[in-house]
Structures are given as structure tokens and as C-alpha cells.
Design a protein around this motif. Structure first.
Motif, PDB file in Angstrom:
ATOM      1  N   LYS A  67       0.833  -1.209   0.000  1.00 44.20           N
ATOM      2  CA  LYS A  67       0.000   0.000   0.000  1.00 44.20           C
ATOM      3  C   LYS A  67       0.874   1.268   0.000  1.00 44.20           C
ATOM      4  O   LYS A  67       0.649   2.191  -0.774  1.00 44.20           O
ATOM      5  N   GLU A  68       1.867   1.291   0.882  1.00 45.46           N
ATOM      6  CA  GLU A  68       2.624   2.536   1.094  1.00 45.46           C
ATOM      7  C   GLU A  68       3.966   2.577   0.366  1.00 45.46           C
ATOM      8  O   GLU A  68       4.527   3.647   0.181  1.00 45.46           O
ATOM      9  N   GLY A  69       4.493   1.406  -0.007  1.00 42.35           N
ATOM     10  CA  GLY A  69       5.788   1.367  -0.684  1.00 42.35           C
ATOM     11  C   GLY A  69       5.661   1.888  -2.112  1.00 42.35           C
ATOM     12  O   GLY A  69       4.572   1.923  -2.673  1.00 42.35           O
ATOM     13  N   ILE A  70       6.800   2.316  -2.672  1.00 44.84           N
ATOM     14  CA  ILE A  70       6.776   2.874  -4.026  1.00 44.84           C
ATOM     15  C   ILE A  70       7.600   1.967  -4.932  1.00 44.84           C
ATOM     16  O   ILE A  70       8.801   1.781  -4.704  1.00 44.84           O
ATOM     17  N   VAL A  71       6.929   1.374  -5.931  1.00 43.17           N
ATOM     18  CA  VAL A  71       7.621   0.442  -6.826  1.00 43.17           C
ATOM     19  C   VAL A  71       8.418   1.236  -7.860  1.00 43.17           C
ATOM     20  O   VAL A  71       7.899   2.187  -8.450  1.00 43.17           O
ATOM     21  N   HIS A  72       9.696   0.849  -8.051  1.00 39.75           N
ATOM     22  CA  HIS A  72      10.536   1.501  -9.065  1.00 39.75           C
ATOM     23  C   HIS A  72      10.960   0.481 -10.110  1.00 39.75           C
ATOM     24  O   HIS A  72      11.466  -0.580  -9.777  1.00 39.75           O
ATOM     25  N   ASP A  73      10.774   0.874 -11.356  1.00 37.44           N
ATOM     26  CA  ASP A  73      11.099  -0.024 -12.457  1.00 37.44           C
ATOM     27  C   ASP A  73      12.435   0.356 -13.103  1.00 37.44           C
ATOM     28  O   ASP A  73      12.774  -0.142 -14.163  1.00 37.44           O
ATOM     29  N   GLY A  74      13.165   1.273 -12.465  1.00 36.83           N
ATOM     30  CA  GLY A  74      14.446   1.662 -13.044  1.00 36.83           C
ATOM     31  C   GLY A  74      15.196   2.583 -12.110  1.00 36.83           C
ATOM     32  O   GLY A  74      14.718   2.918 -11.014  1.00 36.83           O
ATOM     33  N   VAL A  75      16.406   2.969 -12.549  1.00 35.81           N
ATOM     34  CA  VAL A  75      17.249   3.855 -11.740  1.00 35.81           C
ATOM     35  C   VAL A  75      18.045   4.748 -12.695  1.00 35.81           C
ATOM     36  O   VAL A  75      18.315   4.353 -13.836  1.00 35.81           O
ATOM     37  N   TYR A  76      18.369   5.951 -12.238  1.00 33.62           N
ATOM     38  CA  TYR A  76      19.213   6.859 -13.030  1.00 33.62           C
ATOM     39  C   TYR A  76      20.631   6.821 -12.490  1.00 33.62           C
ATOM     40  O   TYR A  76      20.840   6.935 -11.277  1.00 33.62           O
ATOM     41  N   LEU A  77      21.588   6.675 -13.388  1.00 30.84           N
ATOM     42  CA  LEU A  77      22.998   6.737 -13.016  1.00 30.84           C
ATOM     43  C   LEU A  77      23.579   7.970 -13.687  1.00 30.84           C
ATOM     44  O   LEU A  77      23.517   8.100 -14.915  1.00 30.84           O
ATOM     45  N   SER A  78      24.095   8.888 -12.886  1.00 29.44           N
ATOM     46  CA  SER A  78      24.545  10.176 -13.417  1.00 29.44           C
ATOM     47  C   SER A  78      26.062  10.316 -13.258  1.00 29.44           C
ATOM     48  O   SER A  78      26.619   9.932 -12.221  1.00 29.44           O
ATOM     49  N   PHE A  79      26.704  10.814 -14.294  1.00 24.23           N
ATOM     50  CA  PHE A  79      28.159  11.002 -14.240  1.00 24.23           C
ATOM     51  C   PHE A  79      28.476  12.343 -14.884  1.00 24.23           C
ATOM     52  O   PHE A  79      28.076  12.588 -16.029  1.00 24.23           O
ATOM     53  N   ASP A  80      29.124  13.214 -14.162  1.00 23.10           N
ATOM     54  CA  ASP A  80      29.435  14.553 -14.696  1.00 23.10           C
ATOM     55  C   ASP A  80      28.181  15.197 -15.320  1.00 23.10           C
ATOM     56  O   ASP A  80      28.232  15.721 -16.439  1.00 23.10           O
ATOM     57  N   GLU A  81      27.100  15.106 -14.597  1.00 23.45           N
ATOM     58  CA  GLU A  81      25.840  15.778 -14.975  1.00 23.45           C
ATOM     59  C   GLU A  81      25.146  15.169 -16.199  1.00 23.45           C
ATOM     60  O   GLU A  81      24.243  15.751 -16.772  1.00 23.45           O
ATOM     61  N   GLU A  82      25.578  13.971 -16.589  1.00 27.49           N
ATOM     62  CA  GLU A  82      24.907  13.290 -17.701  1.00 27.49           C
ATOM     63  C   GLU A  82      24.288  11.993 -17.163  1.00 27.49           C
ATOM     64  O   GLU A  82      24.965  11.237 -16.454  1.00 27.49           O
ATOM     65  N   ARG A  83      23.026  11.737 -17.491  1.00 28.64           N
ATOM     66  CA  ARG A  83      22.339  10.586 -16.895  1.00 28.64           C
ATOM     67  C   ARG A  83      22.115   9.428 -17.857  1.00 28.64           C
ATOM     68  O   ARG A  83      21.778   9.643 -19.013  1.00 28.64           O
TER      69      ARG A  83
END
Ligand code: FAD
Ligand code: DHB
Length: 393
Positions: A67-83
């Protein structure tokens, strides 16, 4: 007190173990050093892997998380301001992670255990584990200045890094391995809506930053700081300024808000290569610490418990000691995988050497490769959501 499995520690590993054993009609008693309020208020991890979700579902204890958890289907990896975006479902056949605080999981598990009449003694310190080379080990404990003994068939030391389980293992029965990293994390909780729909791990010339969350109104963020830093040197303005710089990307704005929790966590890897001596078995932080980059600590603790439950069930239901004998090796295969992944993520995103140095170039080369190689993205995705138990058979 007498029981079948004496559990030291009411963290995630101890409470999953207690509830799981109950499902198999195996008796357990839990001893916890701290008060219930302290355990439930302790702010720690928030990333729940697919396997952990599956275990909580199997135990029928995932209602609030769903109910309260938030499902994430991905992640952002950022390097020197580029994702770079890593889509989990697509790369792992539909596996995902859920963001739900560790203390909420512990609370759900504790409530369920107590509601079912389970025995749990808070503010009770295990002081000594004896006779674990016999069939009737004993846990000596202290509560309100009085001493007591918990007599059991097995002792499960789920008592974290500073507990007595690991210290009780005979010195000659294991090797230990340690890495201390030259940086720490300053973690905050803030009353502000998350500025991102999925987590962002970022390398920046000022150092690492991570944007996580807890709910639609609470954000959880971390910045790399020196090991000798104190939270007193980090005003809210300074924290938000560093976070804004380190998480920057084209078109991205970091929302700021009141910070209501600040703490510094050192980063270390710690391992021992035996999790059992006679009838004393260790699980979770009692046996291993991973640096938090990748969110493996709590998930690994609960994965150890799966192997422990399998071993106890085989013992009590079929009188077989086979899985007790293989407990260490069954658990170690996953633990080493997580040690490697956590170390890899830590080195990839933290500032380890001067910006522009050889080490930096290697970090950047890896992230550049990530942009072009689906295989490399898959490697990160499958480790991040957690490999299925079958992979390690
Ligand atoms: P614990 O949760 O440590 O539980 C052990 C329990 O045993 C405790 O409740 C303790 O009070 C009790 N105990 C200890 N000694 C005794 C005794 N003698 N008698 C009775 N009871 C005893 N992981 C991440 O992935 N991301 C994070 O951001 C993150 N942040 C963290 C921040 C901190 C400050 C810490 C300490 C850990 C963090 N972790 C994080 C790691 C993660 O929270 C742990 O891996 C997880 O808590 C392990 O669960 P556990 O049940 O093995 O141990
Ligand atoms: C969180 C902590 C982590 O260590 C991580 O890698 C991801 C998320 C968190 O507290 O939400």
C-alpha cells in the motif's frame, strides 16, 4: 526460558526469522537489547529487492508495503551531470525494487509476531552464548539488572555488527576480510516532495550524491563526506547547495525543504567466511557489512535467513542436518556477489582521487560503456534488483 531457536536481535533478520519459523510451527524466542521505540525509530535503509518482496509476500506480511511502498522499475545513473537510465523490468524479465523504510518492515514484522503471541523481550541484553558445541546451547541475558538463561536447540545470532554472535565464534573457525573506505555518507530526511520519479546515483567532481525517497512528501538524500566530518559542519543550506550541484542534469531542478534528520554513516566492507559453529548460526550484519551504495545490507540479511529457515525446517521436519552443514556456503555465494556489486557501485560513483586522474578516467570509461552496451546495463540491473535464489544453486 526454553525454546527451539533462540534469536538474538529484533532487526530485519531476527524478525523475518521468527515469523518464518512460526509458519513452520518451530518455536522461537527473540531477545533485543534496545527498546521497541528505539528499534522502530532507527532510520536506515529503504531499498527492498525483489527477493525480499517475495519473502514478505510468502509470509503474508507485505500488505502495508504494497500500500505505502513505491515500486521503481528503473534507476538513473549520473556522471558529470549526464544521466543513463537503467530500466529493470525490461532487462531482468519484470523484476523491480520497492522503496519502503527498513524500520517500517521491522515494525510490520514485530506487530505480526506479537499479535500471534510470539515472545519478544525488549531492553534485554544477550551477554554470553555457551554450550553451542552441544545439543542444548544457552544464551545468558540481562534485563533490569536481573540475569536469565534462554535454553534452546539452536542460537541464531541476528545481532548486527556490534552484537556478540560473531565475537563468540571460535577465533580459529573463520577468516575475516575488511575494507575501510576513505569517505562516509551524510544522510538526510527532508519534508519535501522527491524531485525525481526514480533514484539517482551521481558522480560529480565534488563527490557522490544519491537522491532517494520515502513517500510523496518525504525525500531521503545522501552526500559523500570525509570520514572525519561532523554533522555540525553541515548546515541545511550547505547540504542543499552540494546536493543541487552534484545531482545537476539538464532540465533538472532539486526541490529543497526542511531537513528533520541528519546522520553520518562510515563506509566499510566486512566479511567472515564461516557463519556457523556447532549450533550457533549468524545472519545479516552480524556476519557481513557492505557499503550502502546499491542498497544491499538489509536484503542480504533477509536472504541469509531464507537459508537458515531451510536448514531448520529440514532439521525439525526430516531430521536432516545436511542444510545446516551447507548453510555457510549456500549463504556465502550470494553474500560475495553482493560484496562485489556494492564495492563496484561504491567505486564507480564516489570521488576516490583527483577529478581527471587515472582512477576518474576508469570510472568514466565504465559509464561510457554503460551507454553503449545492453549487456553491461543488464549486469547492473540484475544485481541491483537482486539475483533469484535459484541462480546460486
Ligand atoms: P540490525 O538491523 O543491526 O539488527 C540487529 C539487532 O540486534 C539490533 O536491533 C540490536 O539492537 C540487537 N542487538 C545487538 N546486540 C545485542 C545483544 N547483545 N543482545 C540483544 N540484542 C542485540 N543499508 C542500506 O542498504 N542502505 C542504507 O542507507 C543503510 N544505512 C544504514 C545506516 C546505519 C546507521 C546502519 C547501522 C546500517 C545501515 N544500513 C544500510 C545497513 C542495513 O540497515 C543493515 O544491513 C540491516 O539493518 C541488517 O539487519 P540485521 O537484522 O542483520 O541487523
Ligand atoms: C537508500 C539507501 C541506499 O543505500 C541505496 O543504495 C538506495 C536507497 C535509501 O535509504 O532509500
Amino acid at each position: 526460558i526454553k525454546t527451539q531457536v533462540g534469536i538474538i536481535g529484533a532487526g530485519p533478520s531476527g524478525m523475518v526469522l521468527a515469523n518464518w519459523l512460526k509458519k513452520h510451527d518451530i518455536d522461537a524466542v527473540v531477545i533485543e537489547l534496545r527498546s521497541r521505540e528505539y528499534v522502530e525509530g532507527r532510520v536506515r535503509a529503504g531499498l527492498v529487492e525483489q527477493n525480499t518482496k517475495d519473502i514478505l509476500k510468502e509470509l503474508g506480511l507485505d500488505a502495508r508495503m504494497k500500500k505505502e511502498g513505491i515500486v521503481h522499475d528503473g534507476v538513473y545513473l549520473s556522471f558529470d551531470e549526464e544521466r543513463v537510465h537503467i530500466p529493470f523490468g525490461e532487462l531482468t524479465g519484470g523484476r523491480t525494487i520497492t522503496i519502503y523504510g527498513q524500520q517500517e518492515i521491522t515494525k510490520d514484522l514485530t506487530d505480526a509476531w506479537l499479535q500471534e503471541g510470539g515472545e519478544l523481550h525488549f531492553e534485554t541484553m544477550a551477554t554470553k552464548i555457551v554450550d553451542f558445541d552441544t545439543k542444548r546451547p544457552k544464551i545468558h541475558f540481562e534485563k533490569d539488572d536481573e540475569e536469565g538463561i534462554l535454553e534452546c536447540d539452536f542460537v541464531a545470532a541476528c545481532d548486527g555488527f556490534h552484537g556478540i554472535g560473531r565475537k563468540t565464534l571460535p577465533k580459529k573457525s573463520f577468516h575475516s576480510y575488511d575494507i575501510t573506505y576513505p569517505f562516509s555518507w551524510l544522510g538526510i530526511l527532508a519534508n519535501v516532495a522527491p524531485s525525481t520519479d526514480e533514484l539517482i546515483y551521481a558522480y560529480h567532481e565534488n563527490g557522490f550524491a544519491l537522491h532517494s525517497l520515502r513517500s510523496e512528501t518525504v525525500s531521503r538524500l545522501y552526500v559523500q563526506v570525509d570520514n572525519d566530518e561532523s554533522v555540525d559542519n553541515w548546515s541545511d543550506d550547505r547540504i542543499w547547495s552540494e546536493l543541487s550541484q552534484r545531482l545537476a542534469a539538464p532540465g533538472f531542478d532539486l526541490e529543497k525543504g526542511p531537513i528533520f534528520e541528519k546522520s553520518i554513516t562510515p563506509m566499510r566492507s566486512h566479511m567472515i567466511d564461516s557463519l556457523r559453529s556447532g549450533r550457533l548460526l549468524l545472519a545479516g550484519d552480524a556476519a557481513h557489512i557492505v557499503p550502502p551504495t546499491g542498497g544491499k545490507g538489509m536484503n542480504l540479511a533477509i536472504a541469509d535467513v531464507k537459508h537458515m529457515v531451510d536448514a531448520f525446517v529440514a532439521y525439525y521436519k526430516t531430521n536432516s542436518e545436511k542444510l545446516l552443514d551447507t548453510y555457510t556456503n549456500d549463504a556465502l555465494r550470494r553474500i560475495w556477489r553482493a560484496q562485489d556489486f556494492s564495492n563496484f557501485m561504491t567505486k564507480l560513483f564516489h570521488k576516490q582521487d583527483a577529478h581527471g586522474s587515472f582512477t576518474y578516467r576508469l570510472q568514466k570509461a565504465k559509464v561510457d560503456y554503460l551507454k553503449v552496451s545492453k549487456a553491461y546495463r543488464t549486469t547492473i540491473a540484475e544485481n541491483y534488483v537482486g539475483l533469484p535464489f535459484e541462480s546460486f544453486k
